[in-house]
Write a protein that holds these residues in place. Structure first.
Motif, short mmCIF file in Angstrom:
data_model
loop_
_atom_site.label_atom_id
_atom_site.label_comp_id
_atom_site.label_asym_id
_atom_site.label_seq_id
_atom_site.Cartn_x
_atom_site.Cartn_y
_atom_site.Cartn_z
N PRO A 1 2.29 -50.08 67.50
CA PRO A 1 3.44 -50.28 68.39
C PRO A 1 3.28 -49.61 69.75
O PRO A 1 3.90 -50.04 70.73
CB PRO A 1 4.60 -49.65 67.60
CG PRO A 1 4.19 -49.78 66.16
CD PRO A 1 2.70 -49.58 66.17
N GLN A 2 2.46 -48.57 69.83
CA GLN A 2 2.29 -47.83 71.08
C GLN A 2 0.97 -48.15 71.78
O GLN A 2 0.51 -47.37 72.63
CB GLN A 2 2.36 -46.33 70.81
CG GLN A 2 3.68 -45.87 70.20
CD GLN A 2 3.66 -44.39 69.88
OE1 GLN A 2 3.49 -43.56 70.77
NE2 GLN A 2 3.84 -44.06 68.62
N ILE A 3 0.36 -49.29 71.48
CA ILE A 3 -0.99 -49.59 71.94
C ILE A 3 -1.14 -49.44 73.45
O ILE A 3 -2.18 -49.00 73.96
CB ILE A 3 -1.43 -51.00 71.50
CG1 ILE A 3 -2.89 -51.28 71.90
CG2 ILE A 3 -0.51 -52.07 72.03
CD1 ILE A 3 -3.90 -50.36 71.27
N ALA A 4 -0.10 -49.75 74.22
CA ALA A 4 -0.20 -49.68 75.68
C ALA A 4 -0.43 -48.26 76.17
O ALA A 4 -0.95 -48.06 77.28
CB ALA A 4 1.06 -50.26 76.32
N ASN A 5 -0.05 -47.27 75.39
CA ASN A 5 -0.17 -45.87 75.80
C ASN A 5 -1.32 -45.13 75.12
O ASN A 5 -1.48 -43.92 75.35
CB ASN A 5 1.13 -45.12 75.49
CG ASN A 5 2.29 -45.61 76.32
OD1 ASN A 5 2.13 -45.93 77.49
ND2 ASN A 5 3.46 -45.70 75.71
#
Length: 296
Positions: free
Chosen positions: A134-138
């Motif tokens: 869910p946090q792949i962008a960060n």
């Protein structure tokens, strides 16, 4: 170069935990090591937990911290009078850089075997973030880890008198794992819990509960919150120490000794805060969706 990396990681930590206490933003805040209870010691930084469980047969280390944390962790272990070479197993809560980025280096220094859930295996061994996270962008890559042994839910890791049980707690990541064991002090046995991160975060405009790569994230984090809430829990250390109230209990240690860390409501409190975080994430996702509709 390393200074630049450290600044970038601190900024990332701030972004991920903007709603948490200020101390959470600094993964590498200095922190003196200390006894928690019996043969359990806190050896992490001020921002990320790492726990050492000791025995004459060798030691178990849970988490290391980010890629710049090993120097502090090693210093802490030695300051407490233990040898890094005596670490036989390194366990992990979840394979994000802030908790697992230092594992490869600590493994090299100790020769320990790393134990992880099946869902964490590929991330740890390759160093590449899970694209469905869910946090792949960060997320940023971590140093690949060798010599990993896969664990199963409920499996007990044994080392001499130490027996640590794995409890899979997915949701924050697919491979999240919490750990339980017992420590004895002054004739009293305490049920120890190292709780994985249970907070729900959306990322890159993808709603937490509607991530096509991880459609079960909401159900998983709800189940994991309930699982931690139900544990026999005398002493809690959460992967982010401030989220489990560790520092409030640590402040009472000079007056109460290690009994200050005993709080049978700690896991229930952590679960309640995690449910509140989930509710806030879902509300934020719904508001973003409505705003998107209005803009079209």
């Amino acid at each position: 170069m390393m200074k630049t990396i450290g600044i970038a990681l601190t900024i990332l930590g701030t972004a991920l935990f903007a709603g948490a206490p200020a101390r959470a933003a600094d993964w590498y805040a200095p922190q003196e090591p200390f006894a928690v209870y019996g043969n359990t010691y806190y050896v992490g930084t001020g921002g990320i937990s790492a726990v050492l469980i000791t025995s004459p047969a060798g030691h178990v280390l849970i988490d290391v911290g980010g890629p710049l944390a090993p120097d502090q962790v090693v210093k802490h272990i030695r300051k407490l009078g233990f040898k890094v070479a005596d670490i036989r197993y390194i366990l992990n809560s979840h394979a994000h850089t802030d908790h697992a980025g230092g594992i490869a280096r600590l493994q090299t220094l100790s020769g320990a075997t790393v134990l992880a859930s099946p869902a964490s295996l590929n991330v740890l061994s390759s160093g590449r973030p899970d694209k469905t996270d869910p946090q792949i962008a960060n997320l940023v890559p971590l140093a690949p880890v060798a010599n990993i042994r896969v664990l199963h839910d409920g499996e007990v890791v044994r080392l001499g008198p130490i027996a640590v049980t794995a409890h899979f707690t997915p949701g924050h990541t697919r491979g999240g794992t919490s750990w339980t064991w017992q420590s004895r002090e002054n004739g009293r046995v305490a049920n120890m819990v190292y709780a994985d991160s249970l907070y729900a975060f959306s990322g890159d405009g993808i709603p937490f509960s509607a991530n096509p790569g991880y459609p079960n994230a909401k159900a998983d984090v709800e189940g994991s919150i309930a699982a931690v809430e139900s544990l026999d829990c005398d002493v809690l250390v959460s992967a982010h120490p401030e989220l489990g109230g560790l520092w409030e209990r640590k402040a009472k240690q000079p007056a109460l000794g290690n009994a200050a860390f005993i709080d049978k409501d700690a896991c229930r409190g952590y679960a309640a805060r995690s449910r509140a975080r989930l509710a806030q994430t879902l509300a934020d996702d719904a508001a973003a969706a409505e705003a998107g509709k209005a803009a079209r």
